[in-house]
Design a protein around this motif. Structure first.
Motif, PDB file in Angstrom:
ATOM      1  N   UNK A  73     -11.102  16.963  12.282  1.00  0.00           N
ATOM      2  CA  UNK A  73     -10.823  15.967  11.230  1.00  0.00           C
ATOM      3  C   UNK A  73     -11.762  14.777  11.387  1.00  0.00           C
ATOM      4  N   UNK A  74     -11.863  14.286  12.630  1.00  0.00           N
ATOM      5  CA  UNK A  74     -12.669  13.084  12.874  1.00  0.00           C
ATOM      6  C   UNK A  74     -14.135  13.298  12.503  1.00  0.00           C
ATOM      7  N   UNK A  75     -14.628  14.535  12.732  1.00  0.00           N
ATOM      8  CA  UNK A  75     -16.063  14.781  12.506  1.00  0.00           C
ATOM      9  C   UNK A  75     -16.319  15.632  11.258  1.00  0.00           C
ATOM     10  N   UNK A  76     -15.322  15.720  10.379  1.00  0.00           N
ATOM     11  CA  UNK A  76     -15.484  16.374   9.070  1.00  0.00           C
ATOM     12  C   UNK A  76     -15.948  17.821   9.188  1.00  0.00           C
ATOM     13  N   UNK A  77     -15.378  18.544  10.118  1.00  0.00           N
ATOM     14  CA  UNK A  77     -15.688  19.972  10.259  1.00  0.00           C
ATOM     15  C   UNK A  77     -14.623  20.725   9.454  1.00  0.00           C
ATOM     16  N   UNK A  78     -15.062  21.611   8.530  1.00  0.00           N
ATOM     17  CA  UNK A  78     -14.088  22.208   7.607  1.00  0.00           C
ATOM     18  C   UNK A  78     -13.004  23.032   8.309  1.00  0.00           C
ATOM     19  N   UNK A  79     -11.756  22.702   8.022  1.00  0.00           N
ATOM     20  CA  UNK A  79     -10.604  23.410   8.593  1.00  0.00           C
ATOM     21  C   UNK A  79      -9.407  23.144   7.680  1.00  0.00           C
ATOM     22  N   UNK A  80      -8.285  23.791   7.964  1.00  0.00           N
ATOM     23  CA  UNK A  80      -7.093  23.607   7.117  1.00  0.00           C
ATOM     24  C   UNK A  80      -6.476  22.230   7.345  1.00  0.00           C
ATOM     25  N   UNK A  81      -5.838  21.688   6.303  1.00  0.00           N
ATOM     26  CA  UNK A  81      -5.057  20.445   6.412  1.00  0.00           C
ATOM     27  C   UNK A  81      -3.938  20.660   7.423  1.00  0.00           C
ATOM     28  N   UNK A  82      -3.566  19.621   8.162  1.00  0.00           N
ATOM     29  CA  UNK A  82      -2.565  19.830   9.221  1.00  0.00           C
ATOM     30  C   UNK A  82      -1.862  18.525   9.582  1.00  0.00           C
ATOM     31  N   UNK A  83      -0.788  18.676  10.347  1.00  0.00           N
ATOM     32  CA  UNK A  83      -0.117  17.533  10.987  1.00  0.00           C
ATOM     33  C   UNK A  83       0.253  17.969  12.398  1.00  0.00           C
ATOM     34  N   UNK A  84       0.318  17.020  13.314  1.00  0.00           N
ATOM     35  CA  UNK A  84       0.715  17.314  14.701  1.00  0.00           C
ATOM     36  C   UNK A  84       2.112  16.737  14.935  1.00  0.00           C
ATOM     37  N   UNK A  85       2.958  17.496  15.623  1.00  0.00           N
ATOM     38  CA  UNK A  85       4.334  17.038  15.900  1.00  0.00           C
ATOM     39  C   UNK A  85       4.655  17.137  17.382  1.00  0.00           C
ATOM     40  N   UNK A  86       5.412  16.128  17.856  1.00  0.00           N
ATOM     41  CA  UNK A  86       5.844  16.177  19.257  1.00  0.00           C
ATOM     42  C   UNK A  86       7.365  16.313  19.348  1.00  0.00           C
ATOM     43  N   UNK A  87       8.039  16.328  18.192  1.00  0.00           N
ATOM     44  CA  UNK A  87       9.472  16.607  18.239  1.00  0.00           C
ATOM     45  C   UNK A  87       9.875  17.483  17.052  1.00  0.00           C
ATOM     46  N   UNK A  88      10.902  18.308  17.300  1.00  0.00           N
ATOM     47  CA  UNK A  88      11.304  19.310  16.317  1.00  0.00           C
ATOM     48  C   UNK A  88      11.862  18.664  15.049  1.00  0.00           C
ATOM     49  N   UNK A  89      12.588  17.561  15.195  1.00  0.00           N
ATOM     50  CA  UNK A  89      13.221  16.949  14.019  1.00  0.00           C
ATOM     51  C   UNK A  89      12.156  16.542  12.994  1.00  0.00           C
ATOM     52  N   UNK A  90      11.083  15.919  13.456  1.00  0.00           N
ATOM     53  CA  UNK A  90      10.025  15.497  12.514  1.00  0.00           C
ATOM     54  C   UNK A  90       9.339  16.713  11.900  1.00  0.00           C
ATOM     55  N   UNK A 107       4.558  24.732  23.828  1.00  0.00           N
ATOM     56  CA  UNK A 107       5.269  24.284  22.632  1.00  0.00           C
ATOM     57  C   UNK A 107       5.794  22.861  22.716  1.00  0.00           C
ATOM     58  N   UNK A 108       5.316  22.080  23.656  1.00  0.00           N
ATOM     59  CA  UNK A 108       5.737  20.673  23.722  1.00  0.00           C
ATOM     60  C   UNK A 108       5.224  19.895  22.507  1.00  0.00           C
ATOM     61  N   UNK A 109       4.096  20.368  21.995  1.00  0.00           N
ATOM     62  CA  UNK A 109       3.543  19.786  20.765  1.00  0.00           C
ATOM     63  C   UNK A 109       3.258  20.950  19.842  1.00  0.00           C
ATOM     64  N   UNK A 110       3.216  20.709  18.571  1.00  0.00           N
ATOM     65  CA  UNK A 110       2.785  21.781  17.679  1.00  0.00           C
ATOM     66  C   UNK A 110       1.989  21.240  16.501  1.00  0.00           C
ATOM     67  N   UNK A 111       1.169  22.154  15.960  1.00  0.00           N
ATOM     68  CA  UNK A 111       0.388  21.840  14.768  1.00  0.00           C
ATOM     69  C   UNK A 111       1.013  22.621  13.622  1.00  0.00           C
ATOM     70  N   UNK A 112       1.209  21.974  12.496  1.00  0.00           N
ATOM     71  CA  UNK A 112       1.608  22.700  11.284  1.00  0.00           C
ATOM     72  C   UNK A 112       0.453  22.562  10.306  1.00  0.00           C
ATOM     73  N   UNK A 113      -0.061  23.699   9.837  1.00  0.00           N
ATOM     74  CA  UNK A 113      -1.235  23.604   8.950  1.00  0.00           C
ATOM     75  C   UNK A 113      -1.097  24.500   7.736  1.00  0.00           C
ATOM     76  N   UNK A 114      -1.875  24.185   6.695  1.00  0.00           N
ATOM     77  CA  UNK A 114      -1.831  24.998   5.477  1.00  0.00           C
ATOM     78  C   UNK A 114      -2.398  26.369   5.777  1.00  0.00           C
ATOM     79  N   UNK A 115      -1.884  27.317   5.017  1.00  0.00           N
ATOM     80  CA  UNK A 115      -2.337  28.700   5.152  1.00  0.00           C
ATOM     81  C   UNK A 115      -3.624  28.868   4.335  1.00  0.00           C
ATOM     82  N   UNK A 116      -4.633  29.452   4.959  1.00  0.00           N
ATOM     83  CA  UNK A 116      -5.893  29.676   4.244  1.00  0.00           C
ATOM     84  C   UNK A 116      -6.048  31.162   3.965  1.00  0.00           C
ATOM     85  N   UNK A 117      -6.580  31.461   2.785  1.00  0.00           N
ATOM     86  CA  UNK A 117      -6.770  32.867   2.415  1.00  0.00           C
ATOM     87  C   UNK A 117      -8.241  33.229   2.539  1.00  0.00           C
TER      88      UNK A 117
END
Ligand code: GLY
Length: 431
Positions: free
Chosen positions: A119-136, A187-197
């Motif tokens: 993300x920081x260096x604009x390298x093409x990849x799927x949109x995502x968010x990082x989570x450190x707790x299950x509730x969020x 699994x202490x942290x996880x990434x959730x990202x869009x599915x790419x076809x």
């Protein structure tokens, strides 16, 4: 390039088909007189001396072995010891080691790290968010589009990625990763990202920290069953090159993904010397990175390395010396297909200890390789010792002939409960 050490002793760490393919390449180098492999397998034992009593995560024992056996170069194959810092430990003991140090292996060891880097260096990849707790993570899912991809942050034997088609599946996935800890601390942290076809392609590349040189493309087959059905495995076969990875796409990847990744790592103060494995997806919007690995792919190495014309030792030394720009990587203008022979029931439950027959059929057969993965020597001869047992690779002038050759060669060997996919390389018919 000037040769500094003749009669080299090389130690390879790992025990799979990848390490057998690396050992076969090292064996071809006129500069190498002795190969050790920790822990190795029965196939690698034909090329050098294996040390089955030491395991790949026993860093102190590996370091001690390398010192006491005057090893000139250690090549680390698998992800776990790389991410755990084996290279740092070897270097601290004054040994030469090929593979990224712990801080560079983070590229594979933390999905959150690699996504943030892209993300920081604009390298093409799927949109995502990082989570450190299950509730969020669960809250985020309520408004996310489906399908969606959940990734455990850390190493999870290649199994920490879940593609979820429904909200319920995704909720269960978060529970599996973050609450049930199916993949442990990964699994202490996880990434959730869009599915790419799109079509997936693997590109392995040598990197000296500044320069990056890609090898020919390959495609893996991760699912256990024909038609890409069943559970994810360590890989059931591969072919190289991918006919879908055109020159135009390769040029785009070099410009937008490969060099920018190395530049990004440098900008972060990370000196990556080793193999960067780009797991790419060719989408309608161009190629994007699905994941990075910090090592040779398996089974990709089993179709890429047999086609390499360079002396692998020369290339590795150029990486370590920061002189990769002086190397011209050269590969045969042909194709290779690898069909993995597994034990029925893999990747869940399978038996081991069955004698393997017919291995000698590969002796002296140019263009055919039988790379061992889960095998060992016993008083009964060579026996099965894992889920993935052998990787049978054949070359050919083109992909179709290589595939026909590989499927012919798998009939030369046999063992009880032999299982393999019948459709490795089928995708090439759609090219
Ligand atoms: N073939 C995928 C991997 O090596 O991770």
């Amino acid at each position: 390039m000037e040769s500094r050490t003749e009669e080299m002793t090389v130690l390879i760490v790992g025990s799979g088909g990848r390490e057998h393919a690396i050992a076969a390449s090292v064996k071809k180098s006129p500069r190498v007189s002795k190969i050790y492999c920790i822990p190795g397998n029965a196939g690698i034992a034909e090329l050098g001396e294996i040390v089955p009593d030491i395991k790949a995560m026993e860093f102190d024992r590996i370091t001690e072995f390398a010192k006491s056996h005057e090893v000139d170069l250690v090549i680390v194959g698998p992800d776990d010891p790389l991410v755990g810092g084996l290279v740092d430990e070897l270097e601290a003991a004054g040994l030469k080691a090929f593979g990224p140090r712990r801080n560079a292996a983070m590229l594979e060891g933390s999905k959150a790290f690699s996504k943030d880097l892209m993300k920081k260096y604009h390298i093409p990849t799927a949109e995502y968010e990082v989570f450190t707790d299950a509730a969020s993570a669960l809250k985020y899912l309520e408004s996310a589009s489906l399908p969606i991809v959940l990734k455990a942050d850390g190493l999870a034997l290649g199994k920490g990625v879940l593609i979820c088609n429904t909200l319920d599946e995704a909720r269960n996935g978060v529970k599996t990763i973050m609450l049930d800890k199916k993949f442990g601390t990964a699994g202490n942290r996880m990434v959730i990202e869009s599915f790419l076809k799109g079509r997936e392609v693997s590109v392995l590349s040598f990197c000296d920290g500044k320069t990056i040189k890609p090898m020919p493309s390959a495609q893996d087959h991760k699912r256990a069953g024909d038609g890409d059905t069943g559970l994810n495995t360590g890989g059931m076969g591969a072919f190289s090159p991918s006919p879908f990875y055109t020159k135009k796409i390769a040029d785009e990847c070099k410009k937008l993904i490969f060099q920018p990744t190395v530049d990004a790592l440098r900008a972060e103060g990370i000196d990556f010397k080793g193999i960067i494995f780009f797991g790419l997806i060719l989408t309608e919007d161009g190629p994007k990175v699905l994941e990075y690995n910090a090592r040779f792919g398996d089974p990709e190495a089993q179709v890429v390395l047999p086609r390499m014309k360079n002396d692998i030792i020369e290339v590795i030394e150029a990486c370590l010396d920061g002189k990769l720009h002086k190397v011209k990587l050269e590969f045969e203008d042909n194709a290779a297909v690898c069909v993995v022979l597994a034990s029925e029931g893999y990747p869940v439950k399978y038996s081991k200890g069955y004698p393997i027959t017919g291995l000698e059929a590969f002796n002296g057969r140019d263009g055919y390789y039988c790379f061992h993965a889960g095998t060992k020597k016993s008083p009964k001869g060579i026996i099965t010792d894992g889920g993935r047992v052998l990787g049978v690779t054949a070359k050919g002038p083109d992909l179709r002939q290589a595939r026909a050759n590989a499927y012919e060669a798998i009939q030369w060997v046999d063992f009880q409960n032999k299982y393999y996919r019948k459709d490795i390389g089928k995708a090439i018919d759609e090219a």
